[in-house]
Design an enzyme around this catalytic site. Structure first.
Site, PDB file in Angstrom:
ATOM      1  CE  LYS A  80      -2.055  -1.212   3.879  1.00  0.00           C
ATOM      2  NZ  LYS A  80      -1.423  -2.503   4.208  1.00  0.00           N
ATOM      3  NE  ARG A  93      -5.085  -1.460   9.678  1.00  0.00           N
ATOM      4  CZ  ARG A  93      -3.968  -0.981   9.110  1.00  0.00           C
ATOM      5  NH1 ARG A  93      -3.947   0.199   8.541  1.00  0.00           N
ATOM      6  NH2 ARG A  93      -2.892  -1.703   9.125  1.00  0.00           N
ATOM      7  NE  ARG A  97       7.751  -2.127   6.357  1.00  0.00           N
ATOM      8  CZ  ARG A  97       6.430  -2.097   6.477  1.00  0.00           C
ATOM      9  NH1 ARG A  97       5.698  -1.644   5.476  1.00  0.00           N
ATOM     10  NH2 ARG A  97       5.852  -2.543   7.562  1.00  0.00           N
ATOM     11  NE  ARG A 120       1.815  -4.669  11.082  1.00  0.00           N
ATOM     12  CZ  ARG A 120       3.018  -4.449  10.546  1.00  0.00           C
ATOM     13  NH1 ARG A 120       4.110  -4.767  11.206  1.00  0.00           N
ATOM     14  NH2 ARG A 120       3.125  -3.899   9.366  1.00  0.00           N
TER      15      ARG A 120
END
Ligand code: AP5
Ligand code: MG
Length: 214
Positions: A13, A88, A127, A172
């Protein structure tokens, strides 16, 4: 143009928002980035959000919807919005409808990044970003051209998110499956969901999104 980028943690995203900002002049509204800025600034919202984010759970609907409303209030009406990581939950989807109506905006597309969850753990745990300009990198898939130097701004400082560890990522993902995926049928019933293969290379995903927007 107002779009939602929907997908689990690590779906891309943020990566795809960066392209939309650069090439389509849109504005990225990432509730995750807003919350991280609040945590860093130790605002009351940040103090409340920090522990929840570190556990990988969702911050309250009221907090994130208020953040989005405030951003849209400050935006020029002609600038398109990319909702990255919002809504969400079903309650947030309902709030977004109200907020968009209040700002005389319409939702054009919900772009669902379809991904294989097993690959996402690898994406997220590798990341890191430039501490100065925010350019994204990855230990295995996208290292800076010159080791330790940001390609974009030349900074030598990089950072990692505290919630980018395997345990938190699993939570998550569970939150996504339990609370976020169930909002898709609402948008499907409106005929605005566009599915994109999020497992393709970054540029291919960008092309697929560009094709939807043009
Ligand atoms: P948030 O910041 O939104 O995190 P997230 O949804 O978990 O998603 P990520 O940012 O981890 O992934 P991304 O899809 O942006 O992937 P990226 O492009 O970086 O939220 C963090 C927390 O804040 C939440 O857990 C919650 O606590 C709270 N929060 C936020 N919004 C909330 C809300 N609305 N309600 C309640 N709580 C909220 O890519 C990941 C990596 O993969 C990068 O290294 C990238 O280079 C690489 N990559 C990307 N695309 C590809 C590709 N096609 N191929 C190979 N590698 C790729
Ligand atoms: Mg992101």
């Amino acid at each position: 143009m107002n779009i939602i980028l929907l997908g689990p943690p690590g779906a891309g995203k943020g990566t795809q928002s960066a392209n939309l900002v650069e090439h389509h002049g849109m504005r990225q509204l990432s509730t995750g980035d807003m919350l991280r800025a609040a945590v860093k600034a130790r605002t009351p919202v940040g103090i409340r959000a920090k522990e929840v984010m570190d556990r990988g759970e969702l911050v309250s609907d009221e907090i994130v919807s208020a953040l989005i409303d405030a951003e849209l209030t400050a935006m020029a009406p002609e600038t398109g919005a990319i909702f990255d990581g919002y809504p969400r939950t079903e309650a947030q989807a309902k709030s977004l409808d109200e907020i968009l109506a209040k700002h005389a905006r319409q939702l054009d597309h919900v772009i669902e990044l379809e991904v294989n969850e097993d690959a996402l753990v690898d994406r997220i745990t590798g990341r890191f970003t430039c501490a100065k300009c925010g350019e994204g990198y990855h230990d295995r898939h996208k290292l800076p051209e010159q080791e330790g130097v940001c390609d974009k701004c030349g900074s030598t400082e990089f950072k990692r998110r505290p919630d980018d560890n395997e345990d938190t990522v699993r939570t998550r993902m569970q939150e996504y499956r339990a609370k976020t995926a169930p909002i898709l049928p609402l948008y499907e019933s409106r005929g605005i969901v566009r599915k994109v293969d999020g497992m393709a290379g970054i540029d291919d995903v960008t092309h697929a999104i560009d094709a939807i927007l043009t």
